[in-house]
Design a protein around this motif. Structure first.
Motif, PDB file in Angstrom:
ATOM      1  N   GLU A 212       0.864  -1.182   0.000  1.00  0.00           N
ATOM      2  CA  GLU A 212       0.000   0.000   0.000  1.00  0.00           C
ATOM      3  C   GLU A 212       0.898   1.229   0.000  1.00  0.00           C
ATOM      4  OE1 GLU A 212      -2.306   0.000   3.574  1.00  0.00           O
ATOM      5  OE2 GLU A 212      -0.561  -0.175   4.890  1.00  0.00           O
TER       6      GLU A 212
ATOM      7  N   THR B 143       2.108   2.480  -2.805  1.00  0.00           N
ATOM      8  CA  THR B 143       2.856   2.515  -4.071  1.00  0.00           C
ATOM      9  C   THR B 143       2.292   3.632  -4.955  1.00  0.00           C
ATOM     10  OG1 THR B 143       3.327   0.154  -3.947  1.00  0.00           O
ATOM     11  CG2 THR B 143       3.456   1.154  -6.121  1.00  0.00           C
ATOM     12  N   SER B 144       3.201   4.302  -5.673  1.00  0.00           N
ATOM     13  CA  SER B 144       2.792   5.441  -6.502  1.00  0.00           C
ATOM     14  C   SER B 144       1.634   5.069  -7.420  1.00  0.00           C
ATOM     15  CB  SER B 144       3.959   5.916  -7.371  1.00  0.00           C
ATOM     16  OG  SER B 144       5.027   6.335  -6.569  1.00  0.00           O
ATOM     17  N   ALA B 145       0.624   5.962  -7.492  1.00  0.00           N
ATOM     18  CA  ALA B 145      -0.575   5.689  -8.285  1.00  0.00           C
ATOM     19  C   ALA B 145      -0.247   5.464  -9.751  1.00  0.00           C
ATOM     20  CB  ALA B 145      -1.559   6.849  -8.140  1.00  0.00           C
ATOM     21  N   LYS B 146       0.757   6.161 -10.251  1.00  0.00           N
ATOM     22  CA  LYS B 146       1.117   5.998 -11.668  1.00  0.00           C
ATOM     23  C   LYS B 146       1.610   4.572 -11.948  1.00  0.00           C
ATOM     24  CE  LYS B 146       0.194  10.063 -13.246  1.00  0.00           C
ATOM     25  NZ  LYS B 146      -0.956  10.178 -14.169  1.00  0.00           N
TER      26      LYS B 146
ATOM     27  N   THR C  49       0.759   1.745 -10.171  1.00  0.00           N
ATOM     28  CA  THR C  49      -0.348   0.780 -10.110  1.00  0.00           C
ATOM     29  C   THR C  49      -1.251   0.923 -11.342  1.00  0.00           C
ATOM     30  OG1 THR C  49      -1.623   2.302  -8.726  1.00  0.00           O
ATOM     31  CG2 THR C  49      -0.318   0.644  -7.601  1.00  0.00           C
ATOM     32  N   GLU C  50      -1.396   2.148 -11.800  1.00  0.00           N
ATOM     33  CA  GLU C  50      -2.202   2.384 -13.005  1.00  0.00           C
ATOM     34  C   GLU C  50      -1.584   1.658 -14.208  1.00  0.00           C
ATOM     35  OE1 GLU C  50      -3.118   6.645 -13.642  1.00  0.00           O
ATOM     36  OE2 GLU C  50      -2.341   6.323 -15.660  1.00  0.00           O
TER      37      GLU C  50
END
Ligand SMILES: [Zn+2]
Length: 369
Positions: free
Chosen positions: A148, A150-153, A155-156
Protein backbone atom coordinates in the motif's frame (compact mmCIF):
# COMPACT_ATOMS: atom_id res chain seq x y z
CA UNK A 1 13.50 -25.11 -25.03
CA UNK A 2 17.03 -26.51 -25.35
CA UNK A 3 18.62 -23.37 -23.92
CA UNK A 4 16.42 -23.72 -20.83
CA UNK A 5 17.06 -27.43 -20.40
CA UNK A 6 20.83 -26.90 -20.21
CA UNK A 7 20.48 -24.48 -17.28
CA UNK A 8 20.50 -25.30 -13.56
CA UNK A 9 19.73 -23.32 -10.42
CA UNK A 10 22.26 -23.72 -7.63
CA UNK A 11 22.34 -22.43 -4.07
CA UNK A 12 25.43 -20.34 -3.21
CA UNK A 13 25.03 -21.24 0.49
CA UNK A 14 24.77 -25.05 0.49
CA UNK A 15 25.25 -26.20 -3.11
CA UNK A 16 21.71 -27.53 -3.58
CA UNK A 17 20.74 -27.77 -7.26
CA UNK A 18 17.46 -27.78 -9.18
CA UNK A 19 16.46 -27.83 -12.82
CA UNK A 20 15.09 -24.48 -14.01
CA UNK A 21 12.06 -26.27 -15.49
CA UNK A 22 10.91 -27.25 -11.98
CA UNK A 23 9.31 -23.85 -11.14
CA UNK A 24 11.21 -23.98 -7.82
CA UNK A 25 11.82 -20.37 -6.86
CA UNK A 26 14.14 -20.77 -3.85
CA UNK A 27 16.53 -23.31 -2.35
CA UNK A 28 14.42 -25.97 -0.54
CA UNK A 29 17.17 -26.38 2.11
CA UNK A 30 17.93 -22.79 3.22
CA UNK A 31 15.05 -20.93 1.47
CA UNK A 32 17.64 -18.57 -0.02
CA UNK A 33 17.79 -17.23 -3.59
CA UNK A 34 19.26 -19.25 -6.46
CA UNK A 35 22.28 -18.55 -8.62
CA UNK A 36 22.32 -19.83 -12.21
CA UNK A 37 24.62 -22.20 -14.08
CA UNK A 38 24.17 -22.17 -17.83
CA UNK A 39 26.17 -23.13 -20.87
CA UNK A 40 27.04 -19.83 -22.46
CA UNK A 41 27.79 -19.62 -26.15
CA UNK A 42 30.64 -17.24 -25.21
CA UNK A 43 33.06 -15.65 -25.28
CA UNK A 44 31.56 -12.43 -26.60
CA UNK A 45 32.75 -11.65 -30.15
CA UNK A 46 33.13 -7.83 -30.09
CA UNK A 47 33.88 -7.61 -33.80
CA UNK A 48 30.40 -8.89 -34.61
CA UNK A 49 28.49 -6.42 -32.42
CA UNK A 50 28.06 -3.56 -34.94
CA UNK A 51 25.84 -5.67 -37.19
CA UNK A 52 23.57 -6.97 -34.48
CA UNK A 53 20.09 -6.11 -33.20
CA UNK A 54 20.06 -2.75 -31.34
CA UNK A 55 18.81 -4.12 -28.03
CA UNK A 56 20.36 -5.93 -25.08
CA UNK A 57 19.93 -9.20 -27.03
CA UNK A 58 23.03 -8.24 -29.06
CA UNK A 59 25.15 -9.81 -26.28
CA UNK A 60 23.68 -13.23 -27.07
CA UNK A 61 26.85 -15.24 -26.32
CA UNK A 62 26.74 -14.31 -22.63
CA UNK A 63 22.97 -14.52 -21.98
CA UNK A 64 21.16 -17.58 -20.57
CA UNK A 65 18.43 -17.29 -23.23
CA UNK A 66 18.66 -16.41 -26.91
CA UNK A 67 16.33 -15.81 -29.86
CA UNK A 68 13.58 -14.35 -27.64
CA UNK A 69 9.96 -14.20 -28.76
CA UNK A 70 9.35 -11.71 -25.94
CA UNK A 71 11.00 -8.34 -26.51
CA UNK A 72 10.03 -4.68 -26.43
CA UNK A 73 13.33 -3.45 -27.86
CA UNK A 74 14.91 -3.03 -24.40
CA UNK A 75 18.46 -1.85 -23.83
CA UNK A 76 21.08 0.28 -25.60
CA UNK A 77 20.22 3.36 -23.53
CA UNK A 78 22.32 6.52 -24.10
CA UNK A 79 25.37 7.51 -22.05
CA UNK A 80 25.48 11.28 -21.55
CA UNK A 81 28.17 13.40 -19.78
CA UNK A 82 26.90 15.42 -16.80
CA UNK A 83 30.23 16.87 -15.64
CA UNK A 84 33.85 16.46 -16.71
CA UNK A 85 34.07 13.12 -14.91
CA UNK A 86 30.51 11.93 -14.21
CA UNK A 87 28.26 10.51 -16.94
CA UNK A 88 24.68 9.26 -16.75
CA UNK A 89 23.26 6.17 -18.40
CA UNK A 90 19.64 6.96 -19.21
CA UNK A 91 17.80 3.81 -18.21
CA UNK A 92 14.60 5.80 -17.70
CA UNK A 93 14.32 5.54 -21.48
CA UNK A 94 13.56 1.81 -21.30
CA UNK A 95 10.15 0.48 -22.55
CA UNK A 96 8.49 0.73 -19.11
CA UNK A 97 10.72 3.65 -18.03
CA UNK A 98 13.09 1.83 -15.65
CA UNK A 99 16.13 -0.47 -15.73
CA UNK A 100 13.94 -3.31 -14.44
CA UNK A 101 13.03 -4.13 -18.06
CA UNK A 102 16.50 -5.65 -18.49
CA UNK A 103 15.65 -8.40 -16.02
CA UNK A 104 11.89 -8.60 -16.58
CA UNK A 105 12.36 -9.55 -20.22
CA UNK A 106 14.50 -12.53 -19.14
CA UNK A 107 11.88 -13.69 -16.62
CA UNK A 108 9.01 -13.32 -19.10
CA UNK A 109 10.89 -15.14 -21.86
CA UNK A 110 11.80 -17.95 -19.46
CA UNK A 111 8.19 -18.15 -18.27
CA UNK A 112 6.91 -18.25 -21.85
CA UNK A 113 9.12 -21.27 -22.55
CA UNK A 114 8.04 -23.03 -19.33
CA UNK A 115 4.34 -22.27 -20.02
CA UNK A 116 3.08 -22.02 -16.41
CA UNK A 117 -0.60 -21.57 -15.56
CA UNK A 118 0.12 -18.18 -14.01
CA UNK A 119 2.92 -15.73 -13.22
CA UNK A 120 3.15 -13.83 -9.92
CA UNK A 121 5.49 -10.99 -9.00
CA UNK A 122 5.97 -8.55 -6.13
CA UNK A 123 7.47 -5.13 -6.29
CA UNK A 124 7.68 -1.67 -4.83
CA UNK A 125 6.50 -0.59 -8.27
CA UNK A 126 8.97 -0.61 -11.15
CA UNK A 127 9.72 -4.33 -11.27
CA UNK A 128 5.97 -4.94 -11.13
CA UNK A 129 5.27 -2.61 -14.03
CA UNK A 130 8.06 -4.25 -16.02
CA UNK A 131 6.87 -7.82 -15.33
CA UNK A 132 3.27 -6.80 -16.15
CA UNK A 133 4.33 -5.32 -19.49
CA UNK A 134 6.49 -8.26 -20.52
CA UNK A 135 3.86 -10.80 -19.46
CA UNK A 136 1.39 -8.88 -21.63
CA UNK A 137 3.86 -9.15 -24.51
CA UNK A 138 4.26 -12.89 -23.84
CA UNK A 139 0.48 -13.42 -23.37
CA UNK A 140 0.98 -14.80 -19.83
CA UNK A 141 -1.61 -14.29 -17.07
CA UNK A 142 0.06 -12.23 -14.36
CA UNK A 143 -0.64 -11.05 -10.80
CA UNK A 144 1.47 -8.30 -9.23
CA UNK A 145 1.61 -7.71 -5.46
CA UNK A 146 2.52 -4.18 -4.35
CA UNK A 147 2.66 -2.53 -0.91
CA UNK A 148 0.00 0.00 0.00
CA UNK A 149 1.24 3.49 -0.74
CA UNK A 150 2.86 2.51 -4.07
CA UNK A 151 2.79 5.44 -6.50
CA UNK A 152 -0.58 5.69 -8.28
CA UNK A 153 1.12 6.00 -11.67
CA UNK A 154 2.82 2.63 -11.17
CA UNK A 155 -0.35 0.78 -10.11
CA UNK A 156 -2.20 2.38 -13.00
CA UNK A 157 0.43 1.08 -15.42
CA UNK A 158 0.32 -2.44 -13.96
CA UNK A 159 -3.47 -2.55 -14.45
CA UNK A 160 -3.21 -1.10 -17.94
CA UNK A 161 -1.04 -4.02 -19.02
CA UNK A 162 -3.82 -6.38 -17.98
CA UNK A 163 -2.19 -7.76 -14.83
CA UNK A 164 -4.20 -8.42 -11.69
CA UNK A 165 -3.09 -6.00 -8.96
CA UNK A 166 -3.00 -7.06 -5.31
CA UNK A 167 -2.37 -4.17 -2.91
CA UNK A 168 -0.98 -5.58 0.36
CA UNK A 169 -1.36 -3.72 3.68
CA UNK A 170 1.88 -3.12 5.57
CA UNK A 171 5.41 -2.73 4.33
CA UNK A 172 7.41 -4.16 1.41
CA UNK A 173 8.22 -7.32 3.41
CA UNK A 174 4.52 -8.06 3.92
CA UNK A 175 4.07 -7.78 0.15
CA UNK A 176 6.95 -10.18 -0.46
CA UNK A 177 5.43 -12.71 1.97
CA UNK A 178 2.05 -12.54 0.21
CA UNK A 179 3.66 -13.13 -3.17
CA UNK A 180 5.78 -16.03 -1.89
CA UNK A 181 2.67 -17.70 -0.49
CA UNK A 182 0.96 -17.36 -3.88
CA UNK A 183 4.13 -18.61 -5.59
CA UNK A 184 3.82 -21.92 -3.76
CA UNK A 185 0.69 -22.89 -5.66
CA UNK A 186 1.28 -25.61 -8.32
CA UNK A 187 1.77 -24.36 -11.87
CA UNK A 188 2.94 -20.92 -10.71
CA UNK A 189 6.05 -19.16 -12.06
CA UNK A 190 7.34 -16.67 -9.49
CA UNK A 191 8.81 -13.85 -11.58
CA UNK A 192 10.86 -12.60 -8.65
CA UNK A 193 13.46 -10.00 -9.48
CA UNK A 194 15.08 -10.87 -6.14
CA UNK A 195 15.07 -14.69 -6.11
CA UNK A 196 15.28 -15.58 -9.79
CA UNK A 197 18.87 -15.28 -11.08
CA UNK A 198 17.77 -14.86 -14.70
CA UNK A 199 16.89 -11.31 -13.67
CA UNK A 200 20.54 -10.60 -12.79
CA UNK A 201 21.72 -11.97 -16.13
CA UNK A 202 19.42 -9.36 -17.69
CA UNK A 203 20.59 -6.44 -15.55
CA UNK A 204 24.22 -7.31 -16.31
CA UNK A 205 23.66 -5.96 -19.84
CA UNK A 206 23.78 -2.47 -18.27
CA UNK A 207 27.56 -2.98 -17.90
CA UNK A 208 28.05 -4.71 -21.26
CA UNK A 209 26.47 -1.64 -22.86
CA UNK A 210 28.79 0.69 -20.93
CA UNK A 211 31.75 -1.40 -22.02
CA UNK A 212 30.71 -1.24 -25.67
CA UNK A 213 29.87 2.50 -25.60
CA UNK A 214 33.21 3.35 -23.97
CA UNK A 215 35.13 1.51 -26.69
CA UNK A 216 35.91 -1.67 -24.77
CA UNK A 217 36.57 -0.06 -21.37
CA UNK A 218 34.67 0.58 -18.16
CA UNK A 219 34.69 3.72 -15.97
CA UNK A 220 36.75 3.79 -12.75
CA UNK A 221 33.53 3.77 -10.71
CA UNK A 222 30.08 2.33 -11.38
CA UNK A 223 27.61 3.79 -8.89
CA UNK A 224 24.23 2.10 -8.45
CA UNK A 225 21.25 2.55 -6.12
CA UNK A 226 20.83 -0.54 -3.94
CA UNK A 227 17.73 -1.96 -2.30
CA UNK A 228 17.58 -5.63 -3.29
CA UNK A 229 20.79 -5.12 -5.26
CA UNK A 230 19.55 -6.40 -8.62
CA UNK A 231 21.46 -3.84 -10.68
CA UNK A 232 24.55 -4.10 -8.48
CA UNK A 233 24.70 -7.89 -8.68
CA UNK A 234 24.17 -7.74 -12.44
CA UNK A 235 27.05 -5.27 -12.66
CA UNK A 236 29.24 -7.60 -10.59
CA UNK A 237 28.37 -10.55 -12.85
CA UNK A 238 29.25 -8.54 -15.96
CA UNK A 239 32.58 -7.26 -14.65
CA UNK A 240 33.57 -10.79 -13.58
CA UNK A 241 32.63 -12.14 -17.02
CA UNK A 242 34.44 -9.35 -18.89
CA UNK A 243 37.57 -10.01 -16.81
CA UNK A 244 37.35 -13.76 -17.38
CA UNK A 245 36.99 -13.19 -21.14
CA UNK A 246 40.02 -10.89 -21.17
CA UNK A 247 37.87 -7.97 -22.38
CA UNK A 248 38.89 -5.68 -19.46
CA UNK A 249 42.07 -5.60 -17.36
CA UNK A 250 40.81 -4.05 -14.14
CA UNK A 251 37.63 -4.22 -12.13
CA UNK A 252 35.74 -0.94 -11.65
CA UNK A 253 34.83 0.02 -8.09
CA UNK A 254 31.14 -0.63 -7.38
CA UNK A 255 29.73 2.18 -5.25
CA UNK A 256 26.39 1.24 -3.73
CA UNK A 257 24.00 4.00 -2.70
CA UNK A 258 21.19 3.65 -0.16
CA UNK A 259 18.76 6.12 1.35
CA UNK A 260 19.92 6.94 4.88
CA UNK A 261 16.36 6.19 6.07
CA UNK A 262 16.63 2.52 5.01
CA UNK A 263 20.29 1.53 4.83
CA UNK A 264 20.80 -1.96 6.33
CA UNK A 265 23.49 -2.89 3.80
CA UNK A 266 25.49 0.31 4.34
CA UNK A 267 25.38 -0.33 8.09
CA UNK A 268 26.58 -3.92 7.66
CA UNK A 269 29.29 -2.90 5.20
CA UNK A 270 30.76 -0.23 7.45
CA UNK A 271 30.59 -2.59 10.45
CA UNK A 272 32.75 -5.03 8.46
CA UNK A 273 29.99 -7.67 8.51
CA UNK A 274 29.46 -10.38 5.88
CA UNK A 275 25.69 -10.36 6.33
CA UNK A 276 22.98 -8.02 7.64
CA UNK A 277 23.46 -6.93 11.24
CA UNK A 278 21.21 -8.58 13.80
CA UNK A 279 19.12 -5.51 14.55
CA UNK A 280 15.39 -4.99 14.06
CA UNK A 281 14.63 -3.78 10.54
CA UNK A 282 13.55 -0.15 10.50
CA UNK A 283 11.01 1.10 8.01
CA UNK A 284 11.34 4.86 8.04
CA UNK A 285 9.51 6.34 5.04
CA UNK A 286 11.81 7.58 2.28
CA UNK A 287 11.40 9.33 -1.06
CA UNK A 288 13.56 6.53 -2.50
CA UNK A 289 10.74 3.96 -2.32
CA UNK A 290 12.40 1.74 -4.93
CA UNK A 291 15.35 0.97 -2.64
CA UNK A 292 13.55 0.93 0.73
CA UNK A 293 14.35 -2.73 1.47
CA UNK A 294 14.96 -3.48 5.19
CA UNK A 295 16.04 -7.10 4.69
CA UNK A 296 17.38 -7.91 1.20
CA UNK A 297 17.66 -11.71 0.63
CA UNK A 298 20.90 -11.39 -1.37
CA UNK A 299 22.65 -9.29 1.31
CA UNK A 300 25.72 -11.55 1.57
CA UNK A 301 26.35 -11.51 -2.17
CA UNK A 302 25.86 -7.73 -2.37
CA UNK A 303 28.31 -7.03 0.48
CA UNK A 304 30.89 -9.42 -1.01
CA UNK A 305 30.57 -7.91 -4.49
CA UNK A 306 31.15 -4.35 -3.28
CA UNK A 307 34.17 -5.44 -1.20
CA UNK A 308 35.73 -7.47 -4.02
CA UNK A 309 35.45 -4.49 -6.34
CA UNK A 310 37.21 -2.14 -3.92
CA UNK A 311 34.07 -0.03 -3.74
CA UNK A 312 32.01 1.23 -0.84
CA UNK A 313 28.51 2.09 0.42
CA UNK A 314 27.23 5.66 0.60
CA UNK A 315 23.95 6.98 2.02
CA UNK A 316 21.91 10.03 1.04
CA UNK A 317 19.43 12.04 3.07
CA UNK A 318 15.90 12.98 2.01
CA UNK A 319 17.05 16.59 1.51
CA UNK A 320 19.88 15.42 -0.76
CA UNK A 321 17.38 13.36 -2.79
CA UNK A 322 15.07 16.37 -3.21
CA UNK A 323 17.96 18.60 -4.24
CA UNK A 324 19.35 16.03 -6.68
CA UNK A 325 15.97 15.62 -8.39
CA UNK A 326 15.67 19.38 -8.91
CA UNK A 327 19.30 19.66 -10.00
CA UNK A 328 18.89 16.95 -12.64
CA UNK A 329 15.62 18.48 -13.84
CA UNK A 330 17.46 21.81 -14.19
CA UNK A 331 19.93 19.97 -16.46
CA UNK A 332 17.08 18.54 -18.57
CA UNK A 333 16.60 15.12 -16.94
CA UNK A 334 13.32 14.42 -15.13
CA UNK A 335 14.00 11.36 -12.99
CA UNK A 336 12.06 9.65 -10.22
CA UNK A 337 13.20 10.07 -6.63
CA UNK A 338 14.85 6.64 -6.30
CA UNK A 339 16.70 7.12 -9.56
CA UNK A 340 18.44 10.33 -8.48
CA UNK A 341 20.11 8.79 -5.40
CA UNK A 342 23.44 8.10 -7.12
CA UNK A 343 23.68 11.59 -8.55
CA UNK A 344 23.00 12.89 -5.03
CA UNK A 345 25.85 10.75 -3.69
CA UNK A 346 28.63 11.09 -6.27
CA UNK A 347 27.64 13.96 -8.57
CA UNK A 348 30.42 16.11 -7.15
CA UNK A 349 33.23 13.61 -7.62
CA UNK A 350 36.04 14.93 -9.82
CA UNK A 351 38.98 12.57 -9.29
CA UNK A 352 37.77 9.48 -11.18
CA UNK A 353 35.48 8.62 -14.10
CA UNK A 354 32.05 7.69 -12.77
CA UNK A 355 28.82 6.43 -14.37
CA UNK A 356 25.49 6.80 -12.59
CA UNK A 357 22.19 5.36 -13.80
CA UNK A 358 19.18 7.64 -14.13
CA UNK A 359 16.90 4.69 -13.82
CA UNK A 360 13.23 5.64 -13.44
CA UNK A 361 11.24 8.36 -15.21
CA UNK A 362 10.16 11.36 -13.12
CA UNK A 363 6.56 11.00 -14.28
CA UNK A 364 6.34 7.74 -12.28
CA UNK A 365 6.52 9.53 -8.93
CA UNK A 366 6.32 13.22 -9.71
CA UNK A 367 8.44 15.84 -8.02
CA UNK A 368 9.34 15.31 -4.37
CA UNK A 369 7.38 17.57 -2.06
ZN1 LIG B 1 20.41 -23.30 0.07
Amino acid sequence: MLAVMASTYHCPQDGTRADVTSLTWCCPVCRGPWDLDFESAGPLRPGELPGRVNSLWRYEEVLPLSSPATTLGEGRTPLVPLTGTVSAKLDFLMPTLSFKDRGAVMLAELARRLAPERVVADSSGNAGTAVAAYCARAALPCTVYVPEGTSAKKTEQIRAHGARLEVVPGNREATARAARTAAGAPGTFYASHVFNPYFLHGTKTYVYELWEDLGGRLPDVIAVPVGNGTLLLGAALATAELLAQGLIDTRPALVAVQAEAVSPLAAAFHAGAEDLLDVPATATPTLAEGIAIPSPPRARAILAAVRESGGTFLTVTEDQIRAAQLDLAARGFYVETTGVACWAAVGGWTDRSVVVPLCGAGLKTGLAA
